[in-house]
Scaffold this motif. Structure first.
Motif, PDB file in Angstrom:
ATOM      1  N   LEU A 263      35.977 -37.844   8.334  1.00  0.00           N
ATOM      2  CA  LEU A 263      35.617 -37.941   6.916  1.00  0.00           C
ATOM      3  C   LEU A 263      34.240 -38.574   6.768  1.00  0.00           C
ATOM      4  O   LEU A 263      33.494 -38.264   5.848  1.00  0.00           O
ATOM      5  CB  LEU A 263      36.659 -38.768   6.153  1.00  0.00           C
ATOM      6  CG  LEU A 263      38.081 -38.210   6.168  1.00  0.00           C
ATOM      7  CD1 LEU A 263      39.039 -39.179   5.483  1.00  0.00           C
ATOM      8  CD2 LEU A 263      38.135 -36.846   5.496  1.00  0.00           C
TER       9      LEU A 263
ATOM     10  N   MET B 229      44.038 -43.401   8.777  1.00  0.00           N
ATOM     11  CA  MET B 229      42.606 -43.265   9.033  1.00  0.00           C
ATOM     12  C   MET B 229      42.207 -44.204  10.157  1.00  0.00           C
ATOM     13  O   MET B 229      42.676 -45.336  10.219  1.00  0.00           O
ATOM     14  CB  MET B 229      41.798 -43.610   7.776  1.00  0.00           C
ATOM     15  CG  MET B 229      41.850 -42.538   6.722  1.00  0.00           C
ATOM     16  SD  MET B 229      40.617 -42.830   5.471  1.00  0.00           S
ATOM     17  CE  MET B 229      41.318 -41.879   4.129  1.00  0.00           C
TER      18      MET B 229
ATOM     19  N   THR C  32      34.453 -32.776   2.734  1.00  0.00           N
ATOM     20  CA  THR C  32      34.754 -32.855   4.157  1.00  0.00           C
ATOM     21  C   THR C  32      36.061 -32.117   4.390  1.00  0.00           C
ATOM     22  O   THR C  32      36.919 -32.064   3.527  1.00  0.00           O
ATOM     23  CB  THR C  32      34.923 -34.316   4.596  1.00  0.00           C
ATOM     24  OG1 THR C  32      35.750 -34.969   3.650  1.00  0.00           O
ATOM     25  CG2 THR C  32      33.604 -35.018   4.690  1.00  0.00           C
TER      26      THR C  32
ATOM     27  N   GLN D 235      37.644 -49.059  -6.692  1.00  0.00           N
ATOM     28  CA  GLN D 235      37.303 -48.088  -7.734  1.00  0.00           C
ATOM     29  C   GLN D 235      38.364 -48.070  -8.835  1.00  0.00           C
ATOM     30  O   GLN D 235      38.037 -47.976 -10.006  1.00  0.00           O
ATOM     31  CB  GLN D 235      37.159 -46.697  -7.104  1.00  0.00           C
ATOM     32  CG  GLN D 235      36.550 -45.692  -8.046  1.00  0.00           C
ATOM     33  CD  GLN D 235      36.063 -44.428  -7.343  1.00  0.00           C
ATOM     34  OE1 GLN D 235      36.195 -44.274  -6.136  1.00  0.00           O
ATOM     35  NE2 GLN D 235      35.497 -43.534  -8.101  1.00  0.00           N
TER      36      GLN D 235
ATOM     37  N   GLU E 215      27.670 -38.055  -4.365  1.00  0.00           N
ATOM     38  CA  GLU E 215      28.580 -37.499  -5.354  1.00  0.00           C
ATOM     39  C   GLU E 215      30.021 -37.589  -4.871  1.00  0.00           C
ATOM     40  O   GLU E 215      30.284 -38.051  -3.768  1.00  0.00           O
ATOM     41  CB  GLU E 215      28.167 -36.056  -5.638  1.00  0.00           C
ATOM     42  CG  GLU E 215      26.753 -36.015  -6.197  1.00  0.00           C
ATOM     43  CD  GLU E 215      26.284 -34.614  -6.431  1.00  0.00           C
ATOM     44  OE1 GLU E 215      26.293 -34.202  -7.588  1.00  0.00           O
ATOM     45  OE2 GLU E 215      25.940 -33.932  -5.466  1.00  0.00           O
ATOM     46  N   SER E 216      30.950 -37.119  -5.713  1.00  0.00           N
ATOM     47  CA  SER E 216      32.354 -37.301  -5.361  1.00  0.00           C
ATOM     48  C   SER E 216      32.657 -36.606  -4.030  1.00  0.00           C
ATOM     49  O   SER E 216      32.152 -35.524  -3.761  1.00  0.00           O
ATOM     50  CB  SER E 216      33.266 -36.795  -6.473  1.00  0.00           C
ATOM     51  OG  SER E 216      32.890 -35.512  -6.868  1.00  0.00           O
ATOM     52  N   GLY E 217      33.443 -37.263  -3.232  1.00  0.00           N
ATOM     53  CA  GLY E 217      33.809 -36.728  -1.925  1.00  0.00           C
ATOM     54  C   GLY E 217      32.814 -37.039  -0.828  1.00  0.00           C
ATOM     55  O   GLY E 217      33.015 -36.644   0.321  1.00  0.00           O
ATOM     56  N   ALA E 218      31.754 -37.767  -1.146  1.00  0.00           N
ATOM     57  CA  ALA E 218      30.734 -38.065  -0.141  1.00  0.00           C
ATOM     58  C   ALA E 218      31.226 -39.077   0.898  1.00  0.00           C
ATOM     59  O   ALA E 218      30.614 -39.224   1.951  1.00  0.00           O
ATOM     60  CB  ALA E 218      29.466 -38.582  -0.817  1.00  0.00           C
ATOM     61  N   GLY E 219      32.301 -39.795   0.580  1.00  0.00           N
ATOM     62  CA  GLY E 219      32.823 -40.779   1.525  1.00  0.00           C
ATOM     63  C   GLY E 219      32.412 -42.201   1.192  1.00  0.00           C
ATOM     64  O   GLY E 219      32.548 -43.099   2.022  1.00  0.00           O
ATOM     65  N   LYS E 220      31.941 -42.428  -0.021  1.00  0.00           N
ATOM     66  CA  LYS E 220      31.492 -43.757  -0.414  1.00  0.00           C
ATOM     67  C   LYS E 220      32.649 -44.749  -0.424  1.00  0.00           C
ATOM     68  O   LYS E 220      32.544 -45.851   0.110  1.00  0.00           O
ATOM     69  CB  LYS E 220      30.840 -43.722  -1.813  1.00  0.00           C
ATOM     70  CG  LYS E 220      29.716 -42.727  -1.942  1.00  0.00           C
ATOM     71  CD  LYS E 220      29.121 -42.716  -3.338  1.00  0.00           C
ATOM     72  CE  LYS E 220      30.069 -42.334  -4.460  1.00  0.00           C
ATOM     73  NZ  LYS E 220      30.555 -40.942  -4.405  1.00  0.00           N
ATOM     74  N   SER E 221      33.743 -44.368  -1.043  1.00  0.00           N
ATOM     75  CA  SER E 221      34.867 -45.305  -1.183  1.00  0.00           C
ATOM     76  C   SER E 221      35.455 -45.667   0.167  1.00  0.00           C
ATOM     77  O   SER E 221      35.732 -46.845   0.433  1.00  0.00           O
ATOM     78  CB  SER E 221      35.961 -44.709  -2.076  1.00  0.00           C
ATOM     79  OG  SER E 221      35.514 -44.617  -3.399  1.00  0.00           O
ATOM     80  N   ILE E 222      35.659 -44.691   1.027  1.00  0.00           N
ATOM     81  CA  ILE E 222      36.270 -45.039   2.315  1.00  0.00           C
ATOM     82  C   ILE E 222      35.283 -45.817   3.183  1.00  0.00           C
ATOM     83  O   ILE E 222      35.698 -46.667   3.965  1.00  0.00           O
ATOM     84  CB  ILE E 222      36.881 -43.821   3.044  1.00  0.00           C
ATOM     85  CG1 ILE E 222      35.876 -42.718   3.245  1.00  0.00           C
ATOM     86  CG2 ILE E 222      38.105 -43.295   2.315  1.00  0.00           C
ATOM     87  CD1 ILE E 222      36.425 -41.585   4.109  1.00  0.00           C
TER      88      ILE E 222
HETATM   89  N1  LIG Z   1      43.909 -41.208   1.899  1.00  0.00           N
HETATM   90  C1  LIG Z   1      43.154 -40.160   2.283  1.00  0.00           C
HETATM   91  N2  LIG Z   1      43.609 -39.265   3.182  1.00  0.00           N
HETATM   92  C2  LIG Z   1      42.864 -38.214   3.573  1.00  0.00           C
HETATM   93  N3  LIG Z   1      41.639 -37.948   3.100  1.00  0.00           N
HETATM   94  C3  LIG Z   1      41.123 -38.797   2.193  1.00  0.00           C
HETATM   95  C4  LIG Z   1      41.842 -39.948   1.731  1.00  0.00           C
HETATM   96  N4  LIG Z   1      41.058 -40.607   0.833  1.00  0.00           N
HETATM   97  C5  LIG Z   1      39.918 -39.892   0.754  1.00  0.00           C
HETATM   98  N5  LIG Z   1      39.964 -38.815   1.559  1.00  0.00           N
HETATM   99  C6  LIG Z   1      38.906 -37.817   1.756  1.00  0.00           C
HETATM  100  O1  LIG Z   1      37.770 -38.482   2.235  1.00  0.00           O
HETATM  101  C7  LIG Z   1      36.591 -37.930   1.673  1.00  0.00           C
HETATM  102  C8  LIG Z   1      35.768 -39.049   1.072  1.00  0.00           C
HETATM  103  O2  LIG Z   1      36.493 -39.637   0.009  1.00  0.00           O
HETATM  104  P1  LIG Z   1      35.909 -40.870  -0.818  1.00  0.00           P
HETATM  105  O3  LIG Z   1      35.488 -41.939   0.104  1.00  0.00           O
HETATM  106  O4  LIG Z   1      36.953 -41.222  -1.831  1.00  0.00           O
HETATM  107  O5  LIG Z   1      34.634 -40.220  -1.519  1.00  0.00           O
HETATM  108  P2  LIG Z   1      33.746 -40.797  -2.714  1.00  0.00           P
HETATM  109  O6  LIG Z   1      34.167 -42.200  -2.986  1.00  0.00           O
HETATM  110  O7  LIG Z   1      32.347 -40.680  -2.231  1.00  0.00           O
HETATM  111  O8  LIG Z   1      33.992 -39.885  -3.870  1.00  0.00           O
HETATM  112  C9  LIG Z   1      37.038 -36.902   0.663  1.00  0.00           C
HETATM  113  O9  LIG Z   1      36.882 -35.624   1.229  1.00  0.00           O
HETATM  114  C10 LIG Z   1      38.482 -37.213   0.439  1.00  0.00           C
HETATM  115  O10 LIG Z   1      39.202 -36.053   0.146  1.00  0.00           O
END
Ligand SMILES: Nc1ncnc2c1ncn2[C@@H]1O[C@H](COP(=O)(O)OP(=O)(O)O)[C@@H](O)[C@H]1O
Ligand SMILES: Nc1ncnc2c1ncn2[C@@H]1O[C@H](COP(=O)(O)OP(=O)(O)O)[C@@H](O)[C@H]1O
Ligand code: SF4
Ligand SMILES: [Mg+2]
Ligand SMILES: [Mg+2]
Lengths: 335, 264
Positions: A24, A63, A278, A97, A43-50
């Motif tokens: 990811l 993970m 991703t 978030q 942008e959304s899905g970039a992986g910022k939160s994780i």
């Molecule tokens: N619990 C999870 N299990 C599997 N994939 C996840 C999970 N949380 C997020 N993802 C995937 O990880 C990628 C990054 O997510 P995220 O960090 O939330 O992005 P952002 O905060 O930039 O919008 C995304 O493709 C999302 O679908």
């Protein structure tokens, strides 16, 4: 690379293990010094939160993290929960978030903050509550002493969001990681919270990792910025370099699509397509399907970060061939 | 000068008290504004200032407590169903949440065809071509017609919503934060679509937005709402560059300084 960075992340990789292995986040590096703000934009899905959660050891189950996360010299990848527990709330704090889920509905806001104070400091109830009220006041909650006696449901959404930020900062942590803390708030309240974070950085040397998709916020408040796309490093460095002289086409496209101050046309330059996710990434550069500068070579392998100028890194195969003003790549694209 | 397409006078929207301990909320307090054909009026203000309540009253989704809403010269506040239903074709909404405003089980085709069917304007010979034409208008690839909302990106969903609105051949679009939930790179494309539709179809737009930089760029005029009252209005550039009311100044001062961004 400075040696005095408070937080140093190198080659971070976050892999989802279910239902099958997917990276990811892949090979992301950044650092934050005391008193600094790093904005993580994308942008959304970039992986910022994780990425933010990985720093704090708060990833959801399923993970896996590899690479290195050093906080004040200590390696945290692979560290035990006991190591993290000593840091959480005390030296590093998190504003998630979905921040509103942090507050318990059954205790008053003041009691919850006071509890956070007492879990870290050996102070009495009264002193803890005073500190809690101060923290609420700092985030702009008027009449904080009275409001501290209210329950979360008696707060408006914006006030609850501010209470969560008060909770994260009540113990003056060395590092606050805040995931889109102001996205749902009005611009006036947003400005106030960002100003407050600036003050804490100046006065207490607090470091901040701010996750945001708002480039203007990053430009106005951050010292450094990391741009991510599809879990990859796109561009990073001092904010005035990255946002004034972007080298990566994706950064340039984000900037180009902001409303310009002076323009003849009512049309905005725009990127075609939607952010990649991703899991279903194209081969090579993830941005290639939307990139006006893409060449055949771009789809062969992923670009790696290269240092363009002191501390200004960009991941793009065509770095050296792009126009000086990369935003020009998007002139006339009004998709 | 011709009469404005939309003319709102002394509009009042009040919500009744919920339970004994609360008092009624005066959400919109005697506001007046007009929107001409081909014009974009932006309504700005912090949350709770009454923007959505104004939109709901203009759309006749909630009968205003007082005031008048004239559309194309017709007073709407006194019109009843079914006549209202016919008039409503002339003014169509686009809302913030692109997914929430579509039925999760309807394909793109059905979502766009629905207004035509409901209005008894569906003809199996020409209907599909009309749907295709509407999808072209909003620049959606025809390959998406069989998809469900969850198989679309946020920007594509929002375009489906716009195509639905256009199916009624409206003269006014009421846009309640239509791009707030979209990613920045997608936002510009949808904003351009509104501009393009205005240029090609002469649509009037009531554009609710809290991004003042965007408002300055796309709106012709702006009205600033504060606690249900319009505190300032005028040409967008003038209001944004030289605000006269303190509240407008406060709103503008909270916009992060764009001069720290790239020189463009
Ligand atoms: N619990 C999870 N299990 C599997 N994939 C996840 C999970 N949380 C997020 N993802 C995937 O990880 C990628 C990054 O997510 P995220 O960090 O939330 O992005 P952002 O905060 O930039 O919008 C995304 O493709 C999302 O679908
Ligand atoms: N359905 C409702 N019932 C009661 N009060 C409402 C309702 N909808 C909105 N309000 C109140 O009316 C005021 C204006 O709200 P709204 O029109 O939604 O503002 P905005 O769109 O500018 O955020 C607020 O005080 C809000 O709490
Ligand atoms: S590597 Fe190629 S496709 Fe990717 S950003 Fe650079 S030029 Fe565009
Ligand atoms: Mg996120
Ligand atoms: Mg609203």
């Amino acid at each position: 690379m400075s040696t005095e960075a408070l937080l140093e992340v190198r080659g971070l990789r976050i892999t989802a293990t279910r239902p099958h292995e997917v990276d990811l986040v892949c090979d992301v590096s950044f650092e934050v010094a005391a008193g600094e703000m790093l904005a993580v934009v994308g942008e959304s899905g970039a992986g910022k939160s994780i990425t933010a959660r990985a720093v704090l050891g708060l990833l959801p189950a399923g993970m896996r993290v590899s690479g290195s996360v050093r906080f004040d010299g200590e390696e945290l990848v692979g560290a035990s929960d006991a190591v993290y527990r000593k840091l959480w709330g005390h030296r590093m704090a998190f504003v998630p978030q979905d921040a509103l889920s942090v507050l318990s509905p059954v205790h008053t806001v003041g009691d919850q903050l006071a509890l956070a104070v007492r879990s870290v400091r050996g102070v009495g109830r009264k002193a803890a509550l005073e500190r809690a009220v101060d923290a609420l006041d700092r985030v702009g909650i008027a009449d904080a002493a009275r409001r501290a006696r209210a329950y979360p449901h008696e707060f408006s959404g914006g006030m609850r969001q501010r209470a969560v930020i008060a909770m994260a900062t009540v113990n003056d942590p060395d590092l606050v990681v805040a995931d889109e803390p102001t996205t749902a708030l009005d611009p006036t309240i947003q400005a106030r919270i960002l100003d407050m974070l600036d003050t804490l950085r100046e006065r207490a040397g607090m470091a901040v990792v701010l996750v945001t998709h708002d480039l203007a916020v990053a430009a106005a408040h951050a010292d450094r910025v990391l741009v991510m796309y599809a879990g990859r490093h796109v561009e990073s460095g001092p904010v005035h370099r990255v946002l004034r002289e972007p080298r990566a086409p994706y950064t340039a496209g984000l900037l180009a699509s902001l409303p310009p101050r002076h323009a003849e046309s009512r049309y905005l330059p725009a990127m075609p397509g939607a952010p990649a996710t991703t899991g279903s990434l194209p081969a090579g550069c993830a941005f290639a399907p939307r990139c006006p500068a893409a060449a055949d070579s771009c789809t062969r392998h992923e670009p790696e970060p290269a240092e363009w100028q002191d501390g200004h890194w960009a991941s793009c195969h065509r770095l050296a061939e792009l126009p000086r003003r990369t935003t020009d790549l998007f002139v006339g694209t009004t998709a | 000068m011709t009469a404005p397409l939309l003319e709102v006078r002394d509009l009042v929207v009040r919500y009744p008290a919920r339970g004994r301990r609360t008092s009624p909320v005066l959400a919109v307090d005697r506001i007046s504004f007009t929107v001409a054909a081909g014009e974009t009026l932006a309504l700005v203000g912090e949350s709770g200032s009454g923007k959505s309540s104004t939109a709901a009253a203009v759309l006749m989704l909630r009968k205003p407590e007082g005031g008048s809403v004239r559309f194309g010269g017709r007073e709407l506040t006194t019109v009843e169903e079914p006549e209202l239903r016919t008039l409503r074709r002339g003014f169509q909404p686009v809302f913030q949440d692109p997914y929430g405003s579509l039925s999760p089980r309807k394909t793109v085709f059905d979502a766009v065809a629905e207004p035509l069917r409901v209005q008894c304007r569906w003809d199996s010979a020409t209907g599909p071509a009309r749907v295709a034409e509407l999808l072209d208008l909003v620049h959606l690839d025809r390959s998406v017609v069989r998809r469900l909302p969850h198989e679309l990106s946020g920007g594509q969903c929002q375009r489906v919503g716009i195509a639905r609105a256009l199916a009624s051949e409206p003269r006014l679009l009421v846009l309640d934060e239509p791009v707030s939930a979209l990613d920045p790179s997608v936002r510009a494309g949808v904003i351009n679509l509104f501009t393009e539709l205005q240029d090609s179809l002469g649509l009037a737009q009531l554009f609710i937005c809290h991004d003042l930089a965007l408002v300055r760029h796309v709106a012709h005029r702006v009205a600033v709402l504060h606690r249900g009252r319009i505190v300032e209005s005028g040409p967008a550039r003038q209001v944004c560059d030289a605000p006269t009311h303190d509240y407008t100044r406060e709103l503008l001062s909270s916009v992060p300084d764009p001069d720290r961004l790239t020189a463009r």
